[in-house]
Design a protein around this motif. Structure first.
Motif, short mmCIF file in Angstrom:
data_model
loop_
_atom_site.label_atom_id
_atom_site.label_comp_id
_atom_site.label_asym_id
_atom_site.label_seq_id
_atom_site.Cartn_x
_atom_site.Cartn_y
_atom_site.Cartn_z
N TYR A 1 34.82 30.76 87.66
CA TYR A 1 35.05 32.20 87.71
C TYR A 1 34.73 32.81 86.35
CZ TYR A 1 37.27 31.75 92.26
OH TYR A 1 37.51 31.50 93.58
N THR A 2 34.12 33.98 86.38
CA THR A 2 33.69 34.62 85.15
C THR A 2 33.62 36.12 85.38
OG1 THR A 2 31.95 34.62 83.44
CG2 THR A 2 31.22 34.39 85.73
N GLY B 1 52.93 38.87 80.51
CA GLY B 1 53.74 37.68 80.37
C GLY B 1 52.91 36.42 80.49
N ILE B 2 53.58 35.28 80.41
CA ILE B 2 52.94 33.98 80.55
C ILE B 2 52.88 33.62 82.04
CG2 ILE B 2 53.22 31.50 80.14
CD1 ILE B 2 52.22 32.92 77.73
N PRO B 3 51.69 33.27 82.56
CA PRO B 3 51.61 32.96 83.99
C PRO B 3 52.11 31.57 84.31
CG PRO B 3 49.44 32.78 82.96
CD PRO B 3 50.37 33.26 81.90
N VAL B 4 52.85 31.46 85.39
CA VAL B 4 53.25 30.17 85.96
C VAL B 4 53.02 30.26 87.46
CG1 VAL B 4 54.98 29.65 84.19
CG2 VAL B 4 55.66 30.89 86.24
N ALA B 5 52.73 29.12 88.07
CA ALA B 5 52.46 29.11 89.50
C ALA B 5 53.15 27.94 90.15
CB ALA B 5 50.94 29.05 89.75
N ARG B 6 53.46 28.09 91.39
CA ARG B 6 53.98 27.02 92.23
C ARG B 6 53.41 27.24 93.62
NH1 ARG B 6 59.92 29.08 91.29
NH2 ARG B 6 58.83 30.00 89.53
N ALA B 7 53.66 26.34 94.52
CA ALA B 7 53.13 26.51 95.87
C ALA B 7 53.65 27.82 96.46
CB ALA B 7 53.51 25.34 96.75
N GLY B 8 52.75 28.73 96.77
CA GLY B 8 53.10 29.98 97.43
C GLY B 8 53.49 31.12 96.53
N HIS C 1 43.04 30.90 88.44
CA HIS C 1 42.27 31.04 87.20
C HIS C 1 42.50 32.43 86.62
CE1 HIS C 1 39.77 27.58 88.62
NE2 HIS C 1 40.09 28.10 89.77
N LEU C 2 42.67 32.51 85.31
CA LEU C 2 42.84 33.79 84.63
C LEU C 2 41.49 34.34 84.20
CD1 LEU C 2 44.50 36.02 83.24
CD2 LEU C 2 44.73 34.49 81.27
N LEU C 3 41.20 35.59 84.58
CA LEU C 3 39.99 36.30 84.14
C LEU C 3 40.43 37.41 83.19
CD1 LEU C 3 37.75 36.73 87.33
CD2 LEU C 3 37.22 35.46 85.26
N PRO D 1 40.97 45.59 83.96
CA PRO D 1 42.19 44.83 83.65
C PRO D 1 42.02 43.35 83.92
CG PRO D 1 42.42 45.95 85.76
CD PRO D 1 41.12 46.40 85.18
N SER D 2 42.91 42.55 83.34
CA SER D 2 42.91 41.12 83.60
C SER D 2 43.24 40.85 85.08
CB SER D 2 43.94 40.40 82.71
OG SER D 2 43.55 40.46 81.36
N LEU D 3 42.63 39.79 85.61
CA LEU D 3 42.81 39.42 87.01
C LEU D 3 43.10 37.94 87.10
CD1 LEU D 3 39.74 41.21 88.66
CD2 LEU D 3 42.11 41.96 88.81
N PHE D 4 43.67 37.55 88.24
CA PHE D 4 43.79 36.14 88.59
C PHE D 4 42.91 35.88 89.81
CE2 PHE D 4 47.77 37.12 86.45
CZ PHE D 4 47.82 36.09 85.52
N ALA D 5 42.05 34.88 89.71
CA ALA D 5 41.20 34.48 90.83
C ALA D 5 41.80 33.21 91.43
CB ALA D 5 39.78 34.24 90.37
#
Length: 495
Positions: A269-270, A166-173, A215-217, A224-228
């Motif tokens: 990040y890489t 899916g499409i990532p979205v973020a908010r505090a926490g 950050h999306l890796l 697999p894809s990761l979030f840093a």
């Protein structure tokens, strides 16, 4: 009559003479087409602040870049949404009207067979639809307090990795991946949710909660894809990163340890050989002769919090005041990642230095050649983008030098750049600034979520990417001109 102070002299034209009248400023908005050897640049100048841009297709099936613009400074004023089609000297309206709080755009699949343009406002997501083959309308998709697309899309977003659900979205926490709800065309649901670190601080009469940048890796070599999440510098030596799986697996705490006390200037990040990694540039102290160091850390689980030392610790010629652009790229096409460093050179920074250390195997720092392959460009600029623009497999360097955009092609597998630019085009004043990831914050005064580094700063980036969805990369440049306008430049290859 005597006047004290200034004496004024009025000069009148003699009969039969003409006074010089300054030319009126060019009208805004406007689109100009400029061409050079093998290149065509489409330059759009709009009144106000460019807030967001994303690939889009309009009701007449025209493909280009959607521009979300606020009429005033910062994020103030009414919004407009227009399509810039490469090679066309017009801006086409995409929507009849826009909410005055709209601040972000992203192209995503809503389960309707083709990508849709999603417009973000604080706490709200809307989809642009074209029911009558004319400028479209917005259809409500989701309302959730704190929702903010800008956490992931401050610049033109790269294509979503295939394994990202899916499409990532973020908010505090909280980090979420949003995808089309099965059997409910045009609606969204969270398919992955993961907690983020939260820190609290006072602001006015309230408390502000904030999470670090995310950050999306993209996945690589079966990984697999990761979030840093981070980096969070703690003290003078330790750096914390939280790794989150896009598939919802358990979070991993990774700690990195600088060999000595240092100031962290930049980080990225890489992946290195498929493993998540962190590139960090540091300096010990400011000074006219101070240079930056580059450290490369591999990121792995560390429950002790002690931190892993860098696998590469490199002294560079980069002055402490210059941007140090470090990346791991297969420059020569041999299947190994090479280390690329780009920075300004000398006390006055009148050159740009690009050095490539070829990957040769081995372990640690021995995996790169000791002697770099060096190119130096005569340009007094801190704005550049590195990537393969001409499609020959060798990365090129696009440079903004004053009001000119230049491209220095990569010289095959040598790792060096051509000594002279393949083309140079006048693009006018534009200041792209930085399109980096920023922290997601929730205000303590009832104002909802906001992205602190973007507030009032407008929108700027400089990259080599397929911004318009044409199937081939363009040099993409955007930012304010400091005259009340915003500029977007698309430079593409032409026969």
């Amino acid at each position: 009559m005597r006047h004290h102070g200034w004496t004024f002299l009025l000069l009148l034209p003699l009969a039969g003479t003409m006074m010089a009248v300054p030319a009126p400023p060019p009208s805004v908005p406007r689109v100009e087409i400029r061409r050079g050897p093998g290149v065509e640049a489409t330059i759009a100048v709009v009144q106000g602040t460019l807030l967001a841009a994303a690939p889009a297709r309009d009701w007449a099936d025209r493909q280009g870049v959607a521009l979300l613009v606020a009429a005033g400074k910062g994020e103030k004023g009414w919004r407009s949404l227009q399509l810039l089609e490469p090679g066309k000297a017009t801006l086409e309206p995409l929507a009849e009207s826009m909410p005055e709080t709209a601040d972000s755009l992203v192209s995503m699949d809503l389960g309707e067979g083709a990508p849709a343009l999603v417009v973000g406002s604080p706490g709200v997501l809307d989809a642009l639809i074209f029911p009558n083959r004319r400028p479209g309308k917005l259809r409500r998709l989701m309302v959730e307090p704190g929702l903010d697309l800008r956490a992931f899309f401050p610049g033109l977003a790269s294509p979503r990795p295939a394994d990202l659900p899916g499409i990532p979205v973020a908010r505090a926490g909280l980090l979420q991946l949003l995808a089309a709800a099965p059997g409910a065309s045009g609606s969204l649901r969270a398919v992955v949710s993961a907690p983020l670190p939260v820190r609290a601080g006072r602001e006015g009469n309230g408390i502000r909660l904030a999470s670090p940048p995310v950050h999306l890796l993209p996945g690589a070599a079966g990984s697999p894809s990761l979030f840093a999440v981070g980096p969070e510098v703690q003290g003078k030596r330790r750096i914390h990163t939280l790794l989150l799986s896009a598939a919802g697996a358990a979070a991993v705490d990774a700690w990195s340890l600088l060999p000595e006390d240092a100031e962290v200037a930049e980080s990225r990040y890489t992946r290195w050989e498929g493993r998540p990694a962190l590139l960090v540039s540091t300096f010990d102290k400011a000074g006219i002769n101070a240079k930056r160091r580059l450290r490369l850390f591999l990121l792995a689980a560390d429950r002790t919090g002690g931190g892993a030392l860098p696998v590469l610790d490199l002294a560079t010629d980069c002055p402490f005041w210059s941007r140090l652009d470090a990346s791991l790229v297969d420059v020569d096409g041999d299947g190994r990642q090479d280390l690329v460093l780009i920075h300004r050179l000398g006390l006055r920074g009148k050159k740009i230095r690009c050095e490539v250390r070829r990957g040769i195997g081995g372990s640690g720092g021995d995996r790169f050649e000791a002697e770099p392959r060096v190119s130096e460009i005569d340009a007094e600029s801190s704005e550049w983008a590195y990537g393969d623009w001409n499609g020959d497999g060798a990365p090129d360097l696009a440079v903004l030098d004053g009001e000119r955009l230049l491209l220095y092609p990569g010289a095959g597998k040598t790792g060096r750049l051509a000594e002279r630019p393949a083309w140079a085009l006048p693009v006018g004043p534009v200041h792209p600034g930085a399109g980096s990831a920023v922290a997601v914050e929730v205000g303590g005064s009832g104002e909802g979520s906001r992205v602190s580094a973007q507030a009032g700063a407008g929108y700027g980036f400089f990259e080599i990417a397929d911004a318009a969805g044409l199937g081939a990369p363009q040099v993409v440049l955007a930012g304010p001109d400091h005259q009340g306008h915003s500029v977007l430049v698309l430079a593409r290859r032409v026969p």
